[in-house]
Design a protein around this motif. Sequence first.
Motif, PDB file in Angstrom:
ATOM      1  N   MET A 205       0.848  -1.194   0.000  1.00 34.25           N
ATOM      2  CA  MET A 205       0.000   0.000   0.000  1.00 34.25           C
ATOM      3  C   MET A 205       0.882   1.242   0.000  1.00 34.25           C
ATOM      4  O   MET A 205       1.891   1.299   0.687  1.00 34.25           O
ATOM      5  CB  MET A 205      -0.920  -0.011   1.234  1.00 34.25           C
ATOM      6  N   THR A 206       0.531   2.244  -0.795  1.00 38.47           N
ATOM      7  CA  THR A 206       1.281   3.490  -0.823  1.00 38.47           C
ATOM      8  C   THR A 206       0.794   4.419   0.279  1.00 38.47           C
ATOM      9  O   THR A 206      -0.202   4.153   0.941  1.00 38.47           O
ATOM     10  CB  THR A 206       1.127   4.161  -2.198  1.00 38.47           C
ATOM     11  N   ASP A 207       1.507   5.565   0.484  1.00 38.61           N
ATOM     12  CA  ASP A 207       1.091   6.503   1.515  1.00 38.61           C
ATOM     13  C   ASP A 207       0.727   7.840   0.882  1.00 38.61           C
ATOM     14  O   ASP A 207       0.796   8.025  -0.333  1.00 38.61           O
ATOM     15  CB  ASP A 207       2.183   6.661   2.575  1.00 38.61           C
ATOM     16  N   ILE A 208       0.357   8.789   1.747  1.00 33.96           N
ATOM     17  CA  ILE A 208      -0.165  10.056   1.250  1.00 33.96           C
ATOM     18  C   ILE A 208       0.890  10.866   0.508  1.00 33.96           C
ATOM     19  O   ILE A 208       0.598  11.594  -0.442  1.00 33.96           O
ATOM     20  CB  ILE A 208      -0.772  10.852   2.426  1.00 33.96           C
TER      21      ILE A 208
ATOM     22  N   ASP B 225       3.269   9.549  -1.355  1.00 32.92           N
ATOM     23  CA  ASP B 225       3.377   8.939  -2.673  1.00 32.92           C
ATOM     24  C   ASP B 225       2.267   9.436  -3.595  1.00 32.92           C
ATOM     25  O   ASP B 225       2.482   9.664  -4.790  1.00 32.92           O
ATOM     26  CB  ASP B 225       3.316   7.414  -2.566  1.00 32.92           C
ATOM     27  N   ILE B 226       1.078   9.618  -3.046  1.00 36.07           N
ATOM     28  CA  ILE B 226      -0.041  10.108  -3.851  1.00 36.07           C
ATOM     29  C   ILE B 226       0.240  11.533  -4.317  1.00 36.07           C
ATOM     30  O   ILE B 226       0.017  11.887  -5.484  1.00 36.07           O
ATOM     31  CB  ILE B 226      -1.360  10.034  -3.049  1.00 36.07           C
TER      32      ILE B 226
ATOM     33  N   THR C 277      12.513   8.883 -11.182  1.00 42.11           N
ATOM     34  CA  THR C 277      12.327   7.558 -11.797  1.00 42.11           C
ATOM     35  C   THR C 277      12.505   6.446 -10.761  1.00 42.11           C
ATOM     36  O   THR C 277      11.728   5.475 -10.738  1.00 42.11           O
ATOM     37  CB  THR C 277      13.337   7.371 -12.940  1.00 42.11           C
ATOM     38  N   GLN C 278      13.510   6.580  -9.917  1.00 43.00           N
ATOM     39  CA  GLN C 278      13.774   5.551  -8.905  1.00 43.00           C
ATOM     40  C   GLN C 278      12.619   5.443  -7.922  1.00 43.00           C
ATOM     41  O   GLN C 278      12.191   4.336  -7.565  1.00 43.00           O
ATOM     42  CB  GLN C 278      15.072   5.874  -8.170  1.00 43.00           C
ATOM     43  N   ARG C 279      12.090   6.586  -7.494  1.00 40.53           N
ATOM     44  CA  ARG C 279      10.964   6.534  -6.544  1.00 40.53           C
ATOM     45  C   ARG C 279       9.729   5.943  -7.198  1.00 40.53           C
ATOM     46  O   ARG C 279       8.978   5.197  -6.560  1.00 40.53           O
ATOM     47  CB  ARG C 279      10.668   7.941  -6.019  1.00 40.53           C
ATOM     48  N   LEU C 280       9.505   6.281  -8.456  1.00 38.97           N
ATOM     49  CA  LEU C 280       8.359   5.730  -9.175  1.00 38.97           C
ATOM     50  C   LEU C 280       8.483   4.214  -9.291  1.00 38.97           C
ATOM     51  O   LEU C 280       7.498   3.478  -9.092  1.00 38.97           O
ATOM     52  CB  LEU C 280       8.267   6.369 -10.553  1.00 38.97           C
ATOM     53  N   GLN C 281       9.683   3.722  -9.571  1.00 43.49           N
ATOM     54  CA  GLN C 281       9.912   2.282  -9.655  1.00 43.49           C
ATOM     55  C   GLN C 281       9.685   1.597  -8.310  1.00 43.49           C
ATOM     56  O   GLN C 281       9.138   0.482  -8.250  1.00 43.49           O
ATOM     57  CB  GLN C 281      11.335   2.017 -10.153  1.00 43.49           C
ATOM     58  N   GLN C 282      10.101   2.249  -7.226  1.00 43.01           N
ATOM     59  CA  GLN C 282       9.879   1.689  -5.889  1.00 43.01           C
ATOM     60  C   GLN C 282       8.391   1.583  -5.574  1.00 43.01           C
ATOM     61  O   GLN C 282       7.939   0.603  -4.972  1.00 43.01           O
ATOM     62  CB  GLN C 282      10.580   2.556  -4.841  1.00 43.01           C
ATOM     63  N   MET C 283       7.610   2.594  -5.966  1.00 39.90           N
ATOM     64  CA  MET C 283       6.171   2.542  -5.752  1.00 39.90           C
ATOM     65  C   MET C 283       5.548   1.389  -6.532  1.00 39.90           C
ATOM     66  O   MET C 283       4.697   0.661  -6.013  1.00 39.90           O
ATOM     67  CB  MET C 283       5.523   3.869  -6.172  1.00 39.90           C
ATOM     68  N   GLU C 284       5.954   1.231  -7.799  1.00 43.55           N
ATOM     69  CA  GLU C 284       5.402   0.156  -8.623  1.00 43.55           C
ATOM     70  C   GLU C 284       5.762  -1.210  -8.055  1.00 43.55           C
ATOM     71  O   GLU C 284       4.942  -2.138  -8.063  1.00 43.55           O
ATOM     72  CB  GLU C 284       5.925   0.300 -10.052  1.00 43.55           C
ATOM     73  N   LYS C 285       6.961  -1.320  -7.527  1.00 42.16           N
ATOM     74  CA  LYS C 285       7.381  -2.587  -6.932  1.00 42.16           C
ATOM     75  C   LYS C 285       6.575  -2.869  -5.671  1.00 42.16           C
ATOM     76  O   LYS C 285       6.153  -4.007  -5.426  1.00 42.16           O
ATOM     77  CB  LYS C 285       8.877  -2.540  -6.626  1.00 42.16           C
ATOM     78  N   LYS C 286       6.356  -1.833  -4.874  1.00 38.74           N
ATOM     79  CA  LYS C 286       5.598  -2.009  -3.628  1.00 38.74           C
ATOM     80  C   LYS C 286       4.145  -2.390  -3.905  1.00 38.74           C
ATOM     81  O   LYS C 286       3.551  -3.205  -3.208  1.00 38.74           O
ATOM     82  CB  LYS C 286       5.669  -0.713  -2.799  1.00 38.74           C
ATOM     83  N   LEU C 287       3.562  -1.802  -4.964  1.00 37.86           N
ATOM     84  CA  LEU C 287       2.166  -2.087  -5.314  1.00 37.86           C
ATOM     85  C   LEU C 287       2.022  -3.297  -6.239  1.00 37.86           C
ATOM     86  O   LEU C 287       0.910  -3.793  -6.424  1.00 37.86           O
ATOM     87  CB  LEU C 287       1.542  -0.862  -5.993  1.00 37.86           C
ATOM     88  N   ASP C 288       3.139  -3.705  -6.829  1.00 34.53           N
ATOM     89  CA  ASP C 288       3.127  -4.769  -7.823  1.00 34.53           C
ATOM     90  C   ASP C 288       2.207  -4.395  -8.978  1.00 34.53           C
ATOM     91  O   ASP C 288       1.419  -5.200  -9.491  1.00 34.53           O
ATOM     92  CB  ASP C 288       2.682  -6.102  -7.186  1.00 34.53           C
ATOM     93  N   LEU C 289       2.313  -3.128  -9.412  1.00 33.32           N
ATOM     94  CA  LEU C 289       1.515  -2.605 -10.506  1.00 33.32           C
ATOM     95  C   LEU C 289       2.379  -1.663 -11.340  1.00 33.32           C
ATOM     96  O   LEU C 289       3.275  -0.997 -10.809  1.00 33.32           O
ATOM     97  CB  LEU C 289       0.296  -1.816  -9.986  1.00 33.32           C
ATOM     98  N   ARG C 290       2.092  -1.588 -12.621  1.00 33.55           N
ATOM     99  CA  ARG C 290       2.745  -0.599 -13.465  1.00 33.55           C
ATOM    100  C   ARG C 290       1.856   0.644 -13.502  1.00 33.55           C
ATOM    101  O   ARG C 290       0.679   0.577 -13.873  1.00 33.55           O
ATOM    102  CB  ARG C 290       2.961  -1.143 -14.872  1.00 33.55           C
TER     103      ARG C 290
END
Length: 301
Positions: free
Chosen positions: A1-4, A6-7, A34-47
């Motif tokens: 799950m992401t946090d506020i 990240d949103i 780019t690195q933070r965006l990739q970390q979010m996608e990895k955490k959510l398992d979504l592109r």
Amino acid sequence: MTDIFDIRFLLVIRESKSLLEASRKLGLTPSAVTQRLQQMEKKLDLRLLDRSARQLRFTDEGEVLCVRGAELLQQFDALLEDLHERRRGFVGKLKINAPFGFGRRYVAPAVAAFKSLHPEVEISLTLSDQPMVEASDRFDVVIHIGQLGVSNLVCRTLAPNRRFICASPAFIARHGLIDSPEQLAHQPCIALHENNEDVTLWHLSRGRKTQSIRIRPSLISNDGNVIKQWGCDGQGIILRSEWDVADALADGSLVRLLPAWKLPDANVVALTHQREGLPERTRNFMRFLQDSFLPVPPWRA
């Protein structure tokens, strides 16, 4: 799950034409974005972002996260604003604890007057014979009279208050007028039990001379009104606050004993859990109560 955070990060990207523009708005390097965006996608398992497109284009999942996330952010920001308004304004709950006698005579009328001025404030007043012993963390303001022991509460003085040793004219006629503190140990005395203090040890001073007298009370009560009434009825010698006996001294129901000797002051104070960040309703109530004792408290008027 992401946090506020990240949103908020995603919404900045969504409002930008490129990652370079987003990085400038965020104060980050393009690689950090780019690195933070990739970390979010990895955490959510979504592109979330389609990087193959020439312009920034969110995937369906990324778009849903942005749209729903924006709604949540709006609600969250509204919640914070409401909390700030509560701090600045006069709404919410105010829980007060005060001693029985002083609470009835002075705090209760002040609470009623404050409520009339600020009807949106929900006030709860609890009167107690042991305000410092009870769970003070349940209250926003604790009114205390007398010396304060070791405590992590923040103290604000509301009004000055002395303490006097008194007896009725009838008692003095029977037992004689005492002229030294030592005589207290051999006279019928009355003690008020409060805050688990040692109420049978009376401390007096005269200039640099101090004396502590151990009395043997013939009567004890946890109600100051009872103590005062017993004193007026000639049952014994009492030690009471100035605010309580000023009227009886004025009309002759009580006579002050050992006037050359001084007892420790018992100022009226308000106790809170913190000095900064108090809601406006709490700070304003304490100012309101303090103003009710100015320029001089009623017991000295």
